[in-house]
Enzyme design. Structure first.
Site, PDB file in Angstrom:
ATOM      1  CE  LYS A 131      39.248  45.944  38.792  1.00 29.93           C
ATOM      2  NZ  LYS A 131      39.913  44.680  38.765  1.00 29.93           N
ATOM      3  CE  LYS A 213      45.626  48.242  42.437  1.00 31.20           C
ATOM      4  NZ  LYS A 213      44.849  47.012  42.643  1.00 31.20           N
ATOM      5  CE  LYS A 216      47.358  41.105  37.727  1.00 29.40           C
ATOM      6  NZ  LYS A 216      46.170  41.006  38.569  1.00 29.40           N
TER       7      LYS A 216
HETATM    8  P1  ATP Z   1      44.346  45.305  38.663  1.00 29.86           P
HETATM    9  O1  ATP Z   1      45.744  45.839  38.724  1.00 29.86           O
HETATM   10  O2  ATP Z   1      43.968  44.832  37.303  1.00 29.86           O
HETATM   11  O3  ATP Z   1      43.363  46.202  39.326  1.00 29.86           O
HETATM   12  P2  ATP Z   1      45.056  43.711  40.867  1.00 29.86           P
HETATM   13  O4  ATP Z   1      46.513  43.454  40.586  1.00 29.86           O
HETATM   14  O5  ATP Z   1      44.705  44.689  41.906  1.00 29.86           O
HETATM   15  O6  ATP Z   1      44.323  43.979  39.513  1.00 29.86           O
HETATM   16  P3  ATP Z   1      44.900  41.010  41.772  1.00 29.86           P
HETATM   17  O7  ATP Z   1      45.843  40.439  40.804  1.00 29.86           O
HETATM   18  O8  ATP Z   1      43.803  40.125  42.061  1.00 29.86           O
HETATM   19  O9  ATP Z   1      44.322  42.379  41.306  1.00 29.86           O
HETATM   20  O10 ATP Z   1      45.662  41.357  43.113  1.00 29.86           O
HETATM   21  C1  ATP Z   1      46.328  40.327  43.773  1.00 29.86           C
HETATM   22  C2  ATP Z   1      46.926  40.811  45.065  1.00 29.86           C
HETATM   23  O11 ATP Z   1      47.891  41.828  44.813  1.00 29.86           O
HETATM   24  C3  ATP Z   1      45.905  41.419  46.015  1.00 29.86           C
HETATM   25  O12 ATP Z   1      46.225  40.973  47.312  1.00 29.86           O
HETATM   26  C4  ATP Z   1      46.126  42.894  45.901  1.00 29.86           C
HETATM   27  O13 ATP Z   1      45.800  43.577  47.086  1.00 29.86           O
HETATM   28  C5  ATP Z   1      47.620  42.954  45.652  1.00 29.86           C
HETATM   29  N1  ATP Z   1      47.989  44.151  44.919  1.00 29.86           N
HETATM   30  C6  ATP Z   1      47.607  44.491  43.658  1.00 29.86           C
HETATM   31  N2  ATP Z   1      48.146  45.662  43.287  1.00 29.86           N
HETATM   32  C7  ATP Z   1      48.881  46.099  44.362  1.00 29.86           C
HETATM   33  C8  ATP Z   1      49.681  47.259  44.619  1.00 29.86           C
HETATM   34  N3  ATP Z   1      49.827  48.194  43.700  1.00 29.86           N
HETATM   35  N4  ATP Z   1      50.282  47.364  45.818  1.00 29.86           N
HETATM   36  C9  ATP Z   1      50.155  46.402  46.764  1.00 29.86           C
HETATM   37  N5  ATP Z   1      49.417  45.294  46.585  1.00 29.86           N
HETATM   38  C10 ATP Z   1      48.783  45.132  45.412  1.00 29.86           C
END
Ligand code: ATP
Ligand code: LTN
Length: 351
Positions: A131, A213, A216
């Site tokens: 980040k 990954k 969002k």
């Molecule tokens: P960003 O995408 O902005 O980096 P994020 O989606 O990783 O944010 P959070 O919304 O806090 O951040 O994630 C919430 C939950 O979703 C966490 O448990 C994270 O591990 C899970 N998660 C997020 N993206 C994935 C993914 N691509 N695959 C599996 N689990 C995910």
């Protein structure tokens, strides 16, 4: 499940109150629309297992300001996230669902924990490094201390289990280290939590760059499927998903990351094993498989979409949950906070 009788006395801590019932805690940031990765890696597992525990689920708005964003977007995303939690099947009669900023103990405990966390430990966090690289003009202290607030979220409720995607494993390890460090210094304060990470679906990848990954904040609109995308959008994104030049539906994360990602998604959406999927699509082309994945995801999300529309429009229902569940969460959080404050030597609260 909630304890039958709620003690008004603060003499006993959370652990004693809930008669050894195990606790689950998890959370998501409100940094944008929730994705299929959030659903498969986290939310779906919350819904599946929440009834087996005393469960707390937070929309962590305080975590969400480590990156600068529009104030009105954040407020709206918080409400949408809460409605999605409910539409996915979390039950407000059984589980506590609340906004982090409505429970001041999170930030208070984070301060105490931050005085027991080494800068070196935080510098090592890969999410911080990623980040910071993406936000060079705003590498604020909150971005660095983010995992301490996350540890406070979890430890406040004495959580035994934390269902997350695999990207959060390192943060969970730090949480465990902090819990153990505090327990060694001050006597038994915290339950040391275990991550709960599923084998299939722990890291859903971008549909356009399967080495990354699904996120969002991806700039490519075809890379991410959002939970609230409509049917046509979902089908279109899967149709355009990047695969490889080989024509076989076979699971090989290293050499066939695009197809393997689609297979994991399909496996979660249909309940089929990866080997069953390979057999079912033997000899069929990628086009057919991509369409099947899109349709399976549409089917999986359809009940959520229907409930979401009703929930988001019911202002009174949502507002009541926001208020009463913040009270519930505060009630439990303060117990742990006061216990910790006493252990570290703060003057005790006069009641
Ligand atoms: P960003 O995408 O902005 O980096 P994020 O989606 O990783 O944010 P959070 O919304 O806090 O951040 O994630 C919430 C939950 O979703 C966490 O448990 C994270 O591990 C899970 N998660 C997020 N993206 C994935 C993914 N691509 N695959 C599996 N689990 C995910
Ligand atoms: N750090 C997580 C979100 C998060 C969380 C938590 C997850 C904040 N507090 C407590 C589980 C438990 C993320 O960035 N995905």
């Amino acid at each position: 499940m909630w304890p039958g009788t709620v003690h008004r006395s603060f003499e006993c801590g959370v652990r004693e109150m809930i008669n050894d019932q195990k606790v689950m805690f998890s959370a998501m940031q409100a940094t944008g629309d929730l994705t299929l990765g959030n659903y498969i890696g986290a939310l779906a597992n919350w819904v599946k297992t929440a009834d087996d525990y005393m469960s707390f689920f937070s929309v962590v708005d305080q975590h969400s300001i480590t990156v600068r964003r529009k104030v009105s977007d954040l407020r709206q995303n918080c409400r949408k996230s809460l409605a999605i939690y409910l539409a996915a099947g979390l039950d407000p009669e059984k589980h506590c669902i609340y906004y982090q900023s409505h429970v001041p103990a999170h930030a208070q405990l984070a301060w105490i924990l931050s005085c027991h966390t080494y800068i070196g430990e935080l510098n090592r966090m890969t999410q911080f490094k990623d980040k910071a690289a993406k936000n060079e003009s705003n590498i604020n202290a909150g971005l660095l201390t983010y995992p301490v607030l996350m540890a406070a979220d979890i430890l406040l409720y004495q959580a035994d289990v934390v269902p997350v995607g695999v990207d959060q494993k390192q943060h969970l390890e730090l949480t465990r280290t902090l819990a153990q460090r505090m327990n060694n210094l001050y006597g038994d304060i915290f339950t040391v939590p275990e991550p709960y990470i599923t084998k299939v679906g722990q890291r859903i990848m971008s549909l356009q760059e399967p080495g990354r990954k699904m996120s969002k904040s991806d700039e490519n609109p075809n890379a991410t499927v959002f939970i609230l995308d409509d049917k046509d959008t979902i089908l279109r994104k899967f149709k355009r998903a990047v695969t490889d030049s080989d024509r076989t539906v076979r699971f090989d994360r290293e050499n066939k990351p695009g197809i393997s990602n689609l297979m994991e998604i399909y496996s979660v959406a249909t309940g089929q094993e990866l080997s069953e999927i390979e057999a079912a699509f033997d000899g069929l082309g990628y086009g057919e498989f991509k369409l099947a994945v899109g349709e399976a995801v549409v089917k999986m999300l359809a009940p959520l979409h229907e409930r979401y529309e009703a929930i988001i429009q019911d202002k009174t229902y949502l507002d009541n949950i926001i208020k009463s569940h913040a009270e519930k969460a505060n009630y439990f959080a303060v117990r742990t906070l006061w216990k910790v404050e006493k252990k570290v030597g703060f003057p005790v609260h006069i009641r």
